[in-house]
Scaffold this active site. Structure first.
Site, PDB file in Angstrom:
ATOM      1  N   GLU A 163      42.722  29.880  36.979  1.00 48.47           N
ATOM      2  CA  GLU A 163      42.273  30.915  36.045  1.00 48.47           C
ATOM      3  C   GLU A 163      42.502  30.603  34.559  1.00 48.47           C
ATOM      4  O   GLU A 163      43.271  31.286  33.869  1.00 48.47           O
ATOM      5  CB  GLU A 163      42.947  32.253  36.367  1.00 48.47           C
ATOM      6  CG  GLU A 163      42.638  32.763  37.756  1.00 48.47           C
ATOM      7  CD  GLU A 163      43.085  34.200  37.970  1.00 48.47           C
ATOM      8  OE1 GLU A 163      43.834  34.730  37.142  1.00 48.47           O
ATOM      9  OE2 GLU A 163      42.660  34.795  38.966  1.00 48.47           O
ATOM     10  N   GLU A 373      41.447  33.517  45.928  1.00 47.54           N
ATOM     11  CA  GLU A 373      42.242  34.755  45.859  1.00 47.54           C
ATOM     12  C   GLU A 373      41.323  35.943  46.017  1.00 47.54           C
ATOM     13  O   GLU A 373      40.219  35.957  45.455  1.00 47.54           O
ATOM     14  CB  GLU A 373      42.957  34.914  44.504  1.00 47.54           C
ATOM     15  CG  GLU A 373      44.186  34.076  44.329  1.00 47.54           C
ATOM     16  CD  GLU A 373      44.868  34.302  42.978  1.00 47.54           C
ATOM     17  OE1 GLU A 373      44.808  35.424  42.437  1.00 47.54           O
ATOM     18  OE2 GLU A 373      45.450  33.325  42.466  1.00 47.54           O
TER      19      GLU A 373
HETATM   20  C1  BGP Z   1      45.481  36.511  39.530  1.00 48.18           C
HETATM   21  C2  BGP Z   1      46.578  35.479  39.548  1.00 48.18           C
HETATM   22  C3  BGP Z   1      47.618  35.715  40.582  1.00 48.18           C
HETATM   23  C4  BGP Z   1      47.954  37.160  40.805  1.00 48.18           C
HETATM   24  C5  BGP Z   1      46.734  38.055  40.851  1.00 48.18           C
HETATM   25  C6  BGP Z   1      47.072  39.531  40.852  1.00 48.18           C
HETATM   26  O1  BGP Z   1      44.946  36.584  38.259  1.00 48.18           O
HETATM   27  O2  BGP Z   1      46.037  34.201  39.764  1.00 48.18           O
HETATM   28  O3  BGP Z   1      48.721  34.923  40.281  1.00 48.18           O
HETATM   29  O4  BGP Z   1      48.956  37.581  39.994  1.00 48.18           O
HETATM   30  O5  BGP Z   1      45.876  37.811  39.767  1.00 48.18           O
HETATM   31  O6  BGP Z   1      47.430  39.904  39.580  1.00 48.18           O
HETATM   32  P1  BGP Z   1      48.467  41.032  39.251  1.00 48.18           P
HETATM   33  O7  BGP Z   1      49.755  40.589  39.848  1.00 48.18           O
HETATM   34  O8  BGP Z   1      48.494  41.101  37.780  1.00 48.18           O
HETATM   35  O9  BGP Z   1      47.950  42.261  39.874  1.00 48.18           O
END
Ligand code: BGP
Length: 468
Positions: A163, A373
């Site tokens: 990301e 993800e």
């Molecule tokens: C993505 C990241 C993850 C994770 C996810 C959820 O952007 O790659 O590492 O954190 O988001 O985000 P959050 O924990 O802010 O809800």
């Protein structure tokens, strides 16, 4: 239809969010070790010093993954564990830890899917300018090469970066992530370019050395849709997709930057400093990318920005709700009355996921896609001691259905990784925002417990999603 046998059902994590052991066995300090300790930066000042102690419990955790039937585990390597100062001497203990994790996965027939950079930059490099600096690019290439050499005999799947849009925009525009700089548009675009160059150089090394396996990058996938057919809002949609999607996907998959953005940046003096050699490198290496990883949580609903404001926050702004204008003030992302949102204001939209994948296919052809993800951040209800995360099941079910649909339509999706395999540290939202199939009891020595979704995903994998 069952999902094809070579389709990987997986789940993901990231080093800073699970490992803990922040100063053990020779690990160096990361930018997150420093940033998360600045008062007020994270929810209740949580940090990853201990996280969920995966560093000491990886065997138990991977054992649970195996019980769930997980086919692949996506995890990241903490750069400062391997190079405590970002470069210089290798920390053998760091290599040993990841060798153990990889071997443990293989013992259980779990395919390790490795991310090299999931945001925990060695602090020593952050202090020298971080992603604005060429030194970081050179150091990353060495780190990547070291990992290929150490683990490339067993790891067949590599993601260079996680990301770029998030760590660069939150790092240099909103200041919500390290290095915590606000409103430096020039630095933001320079950092993104430097990351693409670092990616391209790592890809070239990987390919030249002839490793057996695949390499690619993971991007946020958050396609923009206009709230209606108003031409101004349609323009906002086009502009948002150019700046937030094409700027990131084009240099990787086409080897060139989108002209619309280049012209816009040039007019405003924000064009990164780049060399012909770097632009050649991007062009030459684009066809070497084996896949693109997509992290999909939500789309963006956009309209023209009618206020004088420019971007003050972003998706990860843990206090505010969406409604943020873009950095250049051209469009803003808004919440809509007829849409459904999570408690953190992220829209739940599996249809936009499928639509977005079609848009990608139109622009980039048949490039292989991994969903690296996707998942629901929630506060899971506990009923009689059981973690009843039904909303998570519903979320993943609807998004997996979109993936299945995509595969049926001939979109080349080769795997799905739920975020996250286990409850972990949410960068800005502490432990309150849960994502995992495995619950971690912070009041009981970080004991692990299987959630309702654990059994549900087990069944999905066992039946290859036939009933979805
Ligand atoms: C993505 C990241 C993850 C994770 C996810 C959820 O952007 O790659 O590492 O954190 O988001 O985000 P959050 O924990 O802010 O809800």
């Amino acid at each position: 239809m069952k999902m094809p046998n070579n389709f990987l059902f997986g789940a993901a994590s990231a080093s800073y969010q699970v490992e803990g052991a922040w100063n053990e066995d020779g690990k160096g300090v990361s930018n997150w070790d420093v940033f998360s300790k600045i008062p007020g930066k994270t929810f209740e000042n949580t940090n990853g010093d201990v996280a969920v102690d995966h560093y000491h419990r990886y065997k138990e955790d991977i054992g649970l993954m195996a019980e769930m039937g997980l086919e692949s585990y996506r995890f990241s390597i903490s750069w400062p564990r391997i190079f405590p100062n970002g470069t210089g001497e290798v920390n053998e203990k760091g290599l040993e830890f990841y060798n153990n994790v990889i071997d443990e996965c293989l013992k259980h027939n779990i395919v390790p899917f490795v991310t090299l950079y999931h945001w925990d930059l060695p602090q020593a490099l952050e202090e020298k300018g971080g992603w604005r600096s060429q030194e970081t690019v050179d150091a990353f290439v060495r780190f990547a090469d070291t990992c290929f050499q150490a683990f490339g005999d067993r790891v067949r799947h590599w993601i260079t970066f996680n990301e770029t849009v998030i760590f660069c925009s939150l790092g240099y525009l909103s200041g919500a992530h390290p290095p915590g700089i606000e409103g430096d548009v020039k630095a933001y675009f320079q950092a993104t370019h430097n990351v693409f160059v670092a990616h391209a150089r790592a890809v070239e090394i990987f390919k030249k050395a002839g490793y057996d396996g695949e390499i690619g990058i993971t991007h946020v996938f958050s396609p923009s849709f206009s709230i209606d057919n108003d031409p101004d809002n349609k323009f906002a949609e086009m502009h948002a997709n150019e700046y937030a999607t094409h700027w990131f996907y084009d240099p990787i998959l086409k080897g060139t930057y989108p002209e619309y953005v280049v012209n816009g940046l040039e007019a405003k003096g924000f064009l990164p400093e780049w060399t012909e050699e770097e632009l050649d490198l991007l062009k030459r290496t684009a066809p070497m990318n084996d896949f693109i990883g997509l992290n999909y949580y939500c789309p963006q609903r956009v309209m023209k920005n009618d206020s004088a404001l420019v971007m003050a926050g972003g998706r990860e702004n843990s206090t505010g709700r969406p409604g943020n204008p873009s950095f250049d003030g051209v469009y803003k992302t808004v919440m809509m009355d007829d849409k459904v949102y999570t408690k953190w204001g992220w829209e739940i939209a599996p249809d936009a996921f499928l639509e977005g994948m079609r848009m990608l296919k139109d622009r980039y052809g048949d490039i292989k896609i991994y969903i690296t993800e996707n998942g629901l951040g929630d506060e899971d209800p506990i009923v009689d001691g059981e973690i009843m995360d039904t909303p998570r099941i519903e979320y993943i079910e609807s998004h997996l259905r979109a993936v299945k649909h995509a595969v049926q339509e001939g979109i080349n999706v080769a795997g799905y990784y739920a975020w996250s395999v286990i409850d972990l540290l949410s960068w800005l939202n502490g432990y309150k925002k849960q994502y995992g199939f495995i619950y971690v009891d912070h009041k009981n020595g970080l004991a692990r417990k299987k959630k309702k979704s654990f059994y549900w995903y087990q069944e999905i994998i066992a039946t290859r999603a036939e009933d979805l």
